[in-house]
Design a protein around this motif. Structure first.
Motif, PDB file in Angstrom:
ATOM      1  N   VAL A 279      26.253   3.122  -2.895  1.00  0.00           N
ATOM      2  CA  VAL A 279      26.339   2.173  -4.013  1.00  0.00           C
ATOM      3  C   VAL A 279      25.954   2.755  -5.373  1.00  0.00           C
ATOM      4  N   VAL A 280      25.063   3.745  -5.395  1.00  0.00           N
ATOM      5  CA  VAL A 280      24.600   4.279  -6.689  1.00  0.00           C
ATOM      6  C   VAL A 280      25.753   4.820  -7.550  1.00  0.00           C
ATOM      7  N   PRO A 281      26.694   5.575  -6.957  1.00  0.00           N
ATOM      8  CA  PRO A 281      27.780   6.099  -7.809  1.00  0.00           C
ATOM      9  C   PRO A 281      28.590   5.006  -8.501  1.00  0.00           C
ATOM     10  N   HIS A 282      28.509   3.768  -7.994  1.00  0.00           N
ATOM     11  CA  HIS A 282      29.234   2.658  -8.618  1.00  0.00           C
ATOM     12  C   HIS A 282      28.330   1.828  -9.531  1.00  0.00           C
ATOM     13  N   GLY A 283      27.113   2.309  -9.794  1.00  0.00           N
ATOM     14  CA  GLY A 283      26.251   1.628 -10.761  1.00  0.00           C
ATOM     15  C   GLY A 283      25.389   0.513 -10.188  1.00  0.00           C
ATOM     16  N   TRP A 284      25.213   0.511  -8.856  1.00  0.00           N
ATOM     17  CA  TRP A 284      24.394  -0.538  -8.235  1.00  0.00           C
ATOM     18  C   TRP A 284      23.172   0.077  -7.578  1.00  0.00           C
ATOM     19  N   PHE A 285      22.139  -0.776  -7.401  1.00  0.00           N
ATOM     20  CA  PHE A 285      20.903  -0.313  -6.764  1.00  0.00           C
ATOM     21  C   PHE A 285      20.330  -1.440  -5.912  1.00  0.00           C
ATOM     22  N   LEU A 286      19.421  -1.077  -5.016  1.00  0.00           N
ATOM     23  CA  LEU A 286      18.741  -2.096  -4.206  1.00  0.00           C
ATOM     24  C   LEU A 286      17.924  -2.992  -5.131  1.00  0.00           C
ATOM     25  N   PRO A 287      17.842  -4.298  -4.812  1.00  0.00           N
ATOM     26  CA  PRO A 287      17.070  -5.192  -5.703  1.00  0.00           C
ATOM     27  C   PRO A 287      15.611  -4.768  -5.783  1.00  0.00           C
ATOM     28  N   THR A 288      15.095  -4.217  -4.669  1.00  0.00           N
ATOM     29  CA  THR A 288      13.749  -3.651  -4.673  1.00  0.00           C
ATOM     30  C   THR A 288      13.691  -2.657  -3.531  1.00  0.00           C
ATOM     31  N   THR A 289      12.765  -1.717  -3.597  1.00  0.00           N
ATOM     32  CA  THR A 289      12.706  -0.699  -2.537  1.00  0.00           C
ATOM     33  C   THR A 289      11.263  -0.323  -2.240  1.00  0.00           C
ATOM     34  N   PRO A 290      10.934  -0.123  -0.968  1.00  0.00           N
ATOM     35  CA  PRO A 290       9.593   0.371  -0.632  1.00  0.00           C
ATOM     36  C   PRO A 290       9.499   1.857  -0.966  1.00  0.00           C
ATOM     37  N   GLY A 291       8.365   2.472  -0.672  1.00  0.00           N
ATOM     38  CA  GLY A 291       8.118   3.861  -1.054  1.00  0.00           C
ATOM     39  C   GLY A 291       8.785   4.906  -0.178  1.00  0.00           C
TER      40      GLY A 291
END
Lengths: 249, 421
Positions: free
Chosen positions: B76-88
């Motif tokens: 998803v990152v190459p299309h400009g999206w990210f997880l709403p939140t992420t753990p460590g």
């Protein structure tokens, strides 16, 4: 064919090794046709490949072991407008003991792994020969390198297929096309789920998938996967029968 | 151990009568016993790692539960999206992330991951059901953060967030005391999407809680580069258990603190560097040796949290037990639909302790008393020891989850906290 999307037909597309290879081809923007028995599973794989970047991912639900290979492949290739890779990935492990006591069980292993696969291979060879391009990739097994008491029925089916692919490679080499036999060693897949899986020699399907994709582009007609198996099987073939017959391998 | 390769195999796997109970597991990053099922069987979900749908214009992503956050980001990152939140760590499955209702450095904005789940496929009592905030809401609420007990999470429908870059504009601010931490934290939650502080919990007295506060916003350069999982750093062997002791940790903390104290810094960091520093070192847990480590993560409700965090840190400094990585963060107000969700308004303190056996457990019991007194809670994903009464008191809606539990599913954690002695 350098810029256009690669056209790939996978027979036995729900196998773990085939799916691993398909993901790589999808990421590279290939156009894939998946052939297998289970519609729901084929749908799940096709959707996944589409998200991963496949230019197209469609499927044909049929039983490779009993289908009319020549006719089905002709239809698929006509829809694709030619083909760059045909991967023959289906097969059954069978149970050695059952195959020894039940003739139908042994016949079933030969029919699936050899007779039907050979029909697909010959059909694909004809297509590639006419095109004068493309690669037939067939999954064999190191079990075909020497008959061993623990799995010689399965081994014989893969050995027969191996000789067929070797011959097709010879034939196509003079026509601008190729055929490659992949010989995986131990692979951690649902097919081998019943076998105790321990040790460094067990490979993940993703690793075998990467080797298949590379072999479809270039390399020798027989590819051990991973390469270490070439040397392991060389040693196993060289062990004299007088010694070999004392083992339970 | 069941290893399904296709979703249609799940109902049969849960109903198998070869085992007394089952539990779905992912990448096994839970620290405690919530991913164990001693007397029963496990369903390894990592073979169900397919993408089902991804809408590049709306950011809606539907995936099978066994896919890792790492694999999702690569897509998803190459299309400009990210997880709403992420753990460590990115090496958790999405199913595990939902089952533990994980949170991240942006909790004060995004809430926990459960806040962004649009729907779930759940195999419960042998049936494949679709649940969501508006579909079987009670079962949905019991499943978010529900530790896998309500059934097998088959797929997850998640709303991603658009990001302006794959890098973050990161500011690192060294500070000398807890009072400074609170001041920087309250200012930063307004100005920054991501906030967290590393603290040196070996120093007491006036220096209690000193550390380095990091805060970040997404950069705006429009450059999107996904990470690579290739890692050249690895801990090849288990260290002797003695390697991380009070002296070495104190020395490390001192050096680390001094290094940060030299200057307040601002830098562009790739998301993998910022969110997942430990993922760059594979098998980092081997640093703790054979006896391993114990995590202690608590949340203290607002109001008394400043005093309570100070008491906890004083207690740890006095105990002489070393915590290598101590992290302090303030949570926001956004509540999750999950009945067993850990994040709640207040402050969360996470600590790693090398396992010294009895003395480590004794320290944790002391900390328990402080946390319970303050009306706080411990994070089930990181727990292998909290007493059952403490769990029931800090997760008062646990009985509603128990009512939705799939009778075929169980875990060591659940047997420990739900069974009456």
């Amino acid at each position: 064919m350098t810029d256009a999307a690669k056209r790939i037909v996978i027979l036995g597309a729900t196998s773990a090794i085939a799916e691993a290879a398909a993901r790589r081809w999808a990421k590279a923007g290939g156009r894939l046709v998946l052939v297998g028995r289970n519609t729901e599973r084929l749908e799940a794989i096709a959707a996944d490949l589409a998200v991963r970047g496949a230019a197209a991912a469609t499927f044909v639900a049929l039983d490779c072991a009993s289908a009319d290979a020549e006719a089905e492949l002709a239809t698929i290739v006509a829809d694709l407008g030619g083909v760059d890779v045909v991967l023959v990935a289906y097969g059954v492990l069978g149970d050695q003991r059952t195959a020894e006591t039940t003739p139908q069980a042994a016949a079933e292993v030969f029919r699936t792994n050899f007779t039907s696969a050979a029909a697909w291979c010959l059909a694909a060879a004809n297509v590639l020969e006419r095109q004068r391009s493309g690669t037939l990739v067939v999954i064999g097994s190191v079990a075909g390198d020497r008959g061993r008491l623990s799995n010689y029925v399965y081994g014989a089916s893969k050995a027969g297929l191996g000789v067929l692919v070797q011959g097709i490679a010879h034939r196509l080499a003079q026509q601008g096309a190729r055929a490659v036999l992949i010989k995986p060693g131990f692979v951690d897949t649902p097919m081998t789920a019943a076998v105790a899986r321990k040790g460094l020699l067990w490979a993940k399907p993703a690793r075998i998938g990467a080797i298949i994709v590379k072999a479809a582009d270039k390399g020798g007609p027989v590819v051990y996967a991973p390469g270490i198996w070439r040397w392991i099987m060389l040693v196993i073939r060289l062990v004299p029968a007088s010694l070999f017959h004392r083992t339970k391998l | 151990m069941f290893r399904p390769a296709f979703r249609d195999q799940l109902p049969a796997a849960t109903q198998s009568n070869t085992v007394s109970s089952v539990l779905a597991t992912g990448l096994l990053r839970s620290y405690g016993d919530s991913c164990l099922n001693g007397p029963g069987g496990l369903i390894d979900m990592t073979g169900l790692d397919r993408l089902i749908a991804f809408d590049r214009t709306t950011g809606r992503l539907v995936v099978e539960a066994g896919i890792s956050l790492s694999d999702i980001l690569k897509i998803v990152v190459p299309h400009g999206w990210f997880l709403p939140t992420t753990p460590g760590t990115r090496f958790v499955s999405i199913g595990g992330a939902v089952a533990n209702d994980v949170h991240g450095k942006n909790h004060h904005r995004a809430g926990s991951i459960g806040c962004s789940v649009r729907a779930l496929g759940l195999v419960t009592a042998g049936e494949r059901r679709t649940i969501g905030p508006d579909a079987e809401a009670a079962l949905f609420a019991a499943t978010i953060g529900g530790l896998g007990l309500t059934g097998i999470i088959e797929w997850v429908d998640l709303q991603l967030v658009p990001v302006p870059s794959s890098r973050l504009d990161v500011e690192i601010i060294p500070y000398g005391s807890l009072d400074e931490f609170w001041a920087i934290a309250s200012e930063s939650v307004v100005s920054h999407e991501h906030t967290v502080a590393w603290i040196d919990c070996m120093s007491g007295g006036a220096h209690t809680g000193r550390g380095a506060f990091t805060r970040a916003n997404w950069a705006t350069d429009g450059v999107y580069e996904a990470h690579s999982d290739a890692s050249w750093k690895a801990v090849p062997v288990e260290f002797p258990s003695i390697a991380l002791n009070r002296l070495t940790v104190s020395a490390f903390n001192e050096v680390y603190f001094r290094a940060h104290q030299l200057q307040r810094r601002r830098q562009l960091q790739h998301y993998a560097t910022y969110f997942y520093p430990l993922d760059a070192v594979s098998s980092w847990n081997r640093l703790y040796g054979r006896r391993g480590m114990l995590q202690y993560q608590c949340v203290i409700p607002p109001g008394g949290d400043r005093g309570v965090i100070r008491s906890l840190l004083d207690r740890i400094a006095k105990s002489g037990q070393a915590s290598f990585l101590a992290v302090l963060k303030t949570f926001g107000e956004r509540t999750s639909p999950g009945l067993l969700s850990f994040p709640r308004p207040g402050s969360t303190l996470a600590l790693d302790f090398p396992n010294r056996g009895v003395e480590t457990l004794a320290l944790m019991r002391t900390l328990d008393a402080i946390v319970a007194e303050a009306g706080g809670a411990l994070y089930p994903a990181k727990d292998g020891r909290m007493p059952a009464p403490m769990f029931r008191q800090s997760f008062p809606r646990w009985r509603e989850v128990a009512a939705c539990k799939d009778p075929r599913v169980n875990s060591d954690f659940w047997r420990r906290v739900s069974l009456d002695d």
